[in-house]
Design an enzyme around this catalytic site. Structure first.
Site, PDB file in Angstrom:
ATOM      1  N   GLU A  22      -3.268  10.270   3.294  1.00 20.59           N
ATOM      2  CA  GLU A  22      -4.451  10.257   4.148  1.00 20.59           C
ATOM      3  C   GLU A  22      -4.540  11.593   4.886  1.00 20.59           C
ATOM      4  O   GLU A  22      -3.588  12.026   5.539  1.00 20.59           O
ATOM      5  CB  GLU A  22      -4.396   9.098   5.133  1.00 20.59           C
ATOM      6  CG  GLU A  22      -4.504   7.754   4.422  1.00 20.59           C
ATOM      7  CD  GLU A  22      -4.590   6.598   5.380  1.00 20.59           C
ATOM      8  OE1 GLU A  22      -5.679   5.995   5.474  1.00 20.59           O
ATOM      9  OE2 GLU A  22      -3.581   6.288   6.020  1.00 20.59           O
TER      10      GLU A  22
ATOM     11  N   GLU B 284       0.829  -1.208   0.000  1.00 23.29           N
ATOM     12  CA  GLU B 284       0.000   0.000   0.000  1.00 23.29           C
ATOM     13  C   GLU B 284       0.863   1.257   0.000  1.00 23.29           C
ATOM     14  O   GLU B 284       1.948   1.270   0.582  1.00 23.29           O
ATOM     15  CB  GLU B 284      -0.893  -0.023   1.252  1.00 23.29           C
ATOM     16  CG  GLU B 284      -1.898   1.095   1.346  1.00 23.29           C
ATOM     17  CD  GLU B 284      -2.880   0.863   2.491  1.00 23.29           C
ATOM     18  OE1 GLU B 284      -3.573   1.820   2.853  1.00 23.29           O
ATOM     19  OE2 GLU B 284      -2.947  -0.266   3.020  1.00 23.29           O
TER      20      GLU B 284
END
Length: 288
Positions: free
Chosen positions: A160, A156
């Site tokens: 964010e 990943e």
């Protein structure tokens, strides 16, 4: 400081994610370079809009198509409290044959939107023009991900935005399920929830490098820091639960609402000169 991100997308699996999740790597359709300007083209068949309840309690949000709204400014992910008449028990949703889902029922206290680009993607440059969502406990994101449900280890790369402090961005990457050892916060010099900005990362065999408005803000050098391709491209807005309140903040008891706006997304393969979001008028920034 050792820091573990207080949620893991690879903890659980759900048959509602995608129909072809168990394909082998050889069968997976690799995505081609693309540029999607949402105010112009909206969403087409290349985009999958989520509609499922993630079984992990870490996510206080059920994904519903109504939470992904296409408008003249782009695609808006809208997070709202679940109407009381639409709340059912976890056990009822676990036993659902699709009837409750179609009726708008959920065991989650919030509903919101999630989008995924169809196909699989590898090394290259990923760009998005977006405005983050605000509010304690709200997380808006742009990331690539794969994990055990797809037959891979957890890999990943993240942008964010935590709604409790949108003048910073949280950066992370997972390699075989392991995040950065230390927390990575980057100061933006602006409020990401006020207006859209250009965010990008370059994923190469030797490094992952993050950019904001064309300027490098962080890099992870070395093959040991690089997730293994391929992965899928995601956008979502969700409300965190009590277990990650020290990270994202807890959603207030008044059950806040939030929204995040996505205007453009692009992917270019390494060394390729294909159109990107940064080529658009108004985003004339140095990206190399």
């Amino acid at each position: 400081m050792t820091f573990q991100v207080p949620f893991f997308r690879a903890l659980v699996v759900t048959t509602a994610i995608v129909a072809n999740a168990q394909m082998t790597s050889a069968q997976k359709r690799m995505g081609e370079p693309f540029l999607s300007v949402f105010p112009v083209v909206g969403l087409n068949e290349d985009w999958w809009v989520a509609e499922y309840d993630h079984p992990a309690d870490l996510f206080q949000t059920g994904w519903r198509k109504e939470g992904t709204v296409v408008g003249p400014d782009g695609v808006k992910l809208q997070l709202k409290p679940t109407a009381s008449e639409n709340i059912v028990s976890r056990e009822e949703m676990d036993a659902d044959d699709g009837t409750l889902l179609k009726a708008g029922k959920t065991f989650k206290p919030y509903v919101s939107g999630q989008m995924q680009r169809r196909g699989w993607f590898g090394y290259g440059r990923y760009e998005v023009v977006m405005r983050a969502g605000a509010g304690y406990g709200m997380i808006s994101s742009f990331y690539v991900y794969t994990g055990p449900y797809f037959g891979h280890t957890h890999e990943e790369i993240d942008f964010e935005f935590l709604g409790r402090d949108t003048e910073k961005v949280f950066l992370n990457r997972f390699v075989e399920g392991e995040p950065f050892e230390d927390l990575v916060w980057a100061d933006l010099g602006f409020d990401a929830a006020k207006e859209a900005h250009l965010y990008a990362f370059e994923w190469t065999p030797d490094a992952v490098v993050w950019y904001v408005d064309g300027k490098e803000i962080y890099r992870a050098d070395g093959a040991e820091n690089v997730p293994s391709p391929p992965a899928k491209i995601y956008f979502d807005l969700w409300a965190g639960g009590p277990r990650q309140a020290d990270w994202s903040g807890a959603v207030s008891e008044e059950k806040d609402e939030s929204d995040a706006l996505y205007q453009c997304v692009s992917y270019a393969e390494l060394g390729a000169d294909t159109p990107q979001c940064s080529d658009l008028a108004g985003w004339n920034v140095s990206v190399r």
